[in-house]
Design an enzyme around this catalytic site. Sequence first.
Site, mmCIF file in Angstrom:
data_model
loop_
_atom_site.group_PDB
_atom_site.id
_atom_site.type_symbol
_atom_site.label_atom_id
_atom_site.label_comp_id
_atom_site.label_asym_id
_atom_site.label_seq_id
_atom_site.Cartn_x
_atom_site.Cartn_y
_atom_site.Cartn_z
ATOM 1 N N ASP A 1 -20.230 -31.340 33.283
ATOM 2 C CA ASP A 1 -20.939 -32.457 32.648
ATOM 3 C C ASP A 1 -21.490 -32.069 31.281
ATOM 4 O O ASP A 1 -22.200 -31.070 31.138
ATOM 5 C CB ASP A 1 -22.092 -32.915 33.535
ATOM 6 C CG ASP A 1 -21.615 -33.488 34.856
ATOM 7 O OD1 ASP A 1 -21.295 -34.680 34.897
ATOM 8 O OD2 ASP A 1 -21.537 -32.717 35.836
ATOM 9 N N ASP B 1 -18.165 -25.300 31.962
ATOM 10 C CA ASP B 1 -19.123 -26.243 32.529
ATOM 11 C C ASP B 1 -18.440 -27.615 32.595
ATOM 12 O O ASP B 1 -17.430 -27.855 31.921
ATOM 13 C CB ASP B 1 -20.368 -26.283 31.640
ATOM 14 C CG ASP B 1 -21.332 -27.370 32.054
ATOM 15 O OD1 ASP B 1 -21.641 -27.458 33.250
ATOM 16 O OD2 ASP B 1 -21.768 -28.139 31.177
ATOM 17 N N ASP C 1 -23.041 -26.615 27.660
ATOM 18 C CA ASP C 1 -23.758 -27.488 26.732
ATOM 19 C C ASP C 1 -25.265 -27.497 26.896
ATOM 20 O O ASP C 1 -25.973 -28.002 26.026
ATOM 21 C CB ASP C 1 -23.262 -28.930 26.898
ATOM 22 C CG ASP C 1 -23.790 -29.569 28.175
ATOM 23 O OD1 ASP C 1 -24.479 -30.596 28.088
ATOM 24 O OD2 ASP C 1 -23.510 -29.040 29.269
#
Length: 247
Positions: free
Chosen positions: A28, A26, A204
């Site tokens: 961001d 991922d 996240d």
Amino acid sequence: MTFQRDISDPPLPDHATLGEWALFLDLDGTLIDLAPTPDSVVVPPDLIETLAVLEQTMSGALAIVSGRSLGVIDRLLAPLRLAAAAEHGAVIRAGAHDAAEAGGDMAVPASWRRQLRQLAQQWPGALVEEKPNGIAVHYRANPALEEMVSTALAAMVAGDSSFEVLPAAMAREIRHRDANKGAGLQRLMRRMPFAARRPLFIGDDVTDEDAIAAAQALGGIGLRVPDHFGGAPARVRAWLCELAGRG
């Protein structure tokens, strides 16, 4: 500049078997720190260098899996160009030199886009992020907007079961139900150079749960930044740096 990996971070894959792994990351909140607006994020130059080494070491079996559009991914990581599952898997690119492939007609209706732009003018601090297939409303500058934004987007998609509202960090996004990071990871895993490898995904946010589940279902590993890296993208970068042999 190099980073010091925290000893509490997950163990590194054995370099002797690194060719057995496919790495999915991922963007961001995982590789780069979150910022007040999507356009104000800062990409550390060392990260691009680390990803370039890993991409070469792993014979191209490294992909970015992000809600961002493919064009924005390429801009943020320039001059590096990687395989990717963009817009939550709505668009994939299996290799740096391959063409982008859409997973079908998953674009948010134009009427919804117009309506959201109009609504955002009444929401101080709201930022509309338009993508080729989806659209997101960010309210990090005004967290009090969360309920208002969520309610408005939920009402918008209520009449069309093909779409859903996706919760993200200080944002809500409308996406097609067939577009998710797990599906994007699975599509890439059917293509070379990812096929026959074990997927390792790092993310996240709630938007990454589908990819974590997909990686695990394929015999791989899913790592959550809050659980495994103390919520710090810098520790993810340090982990990758050491994996690349740059620590």
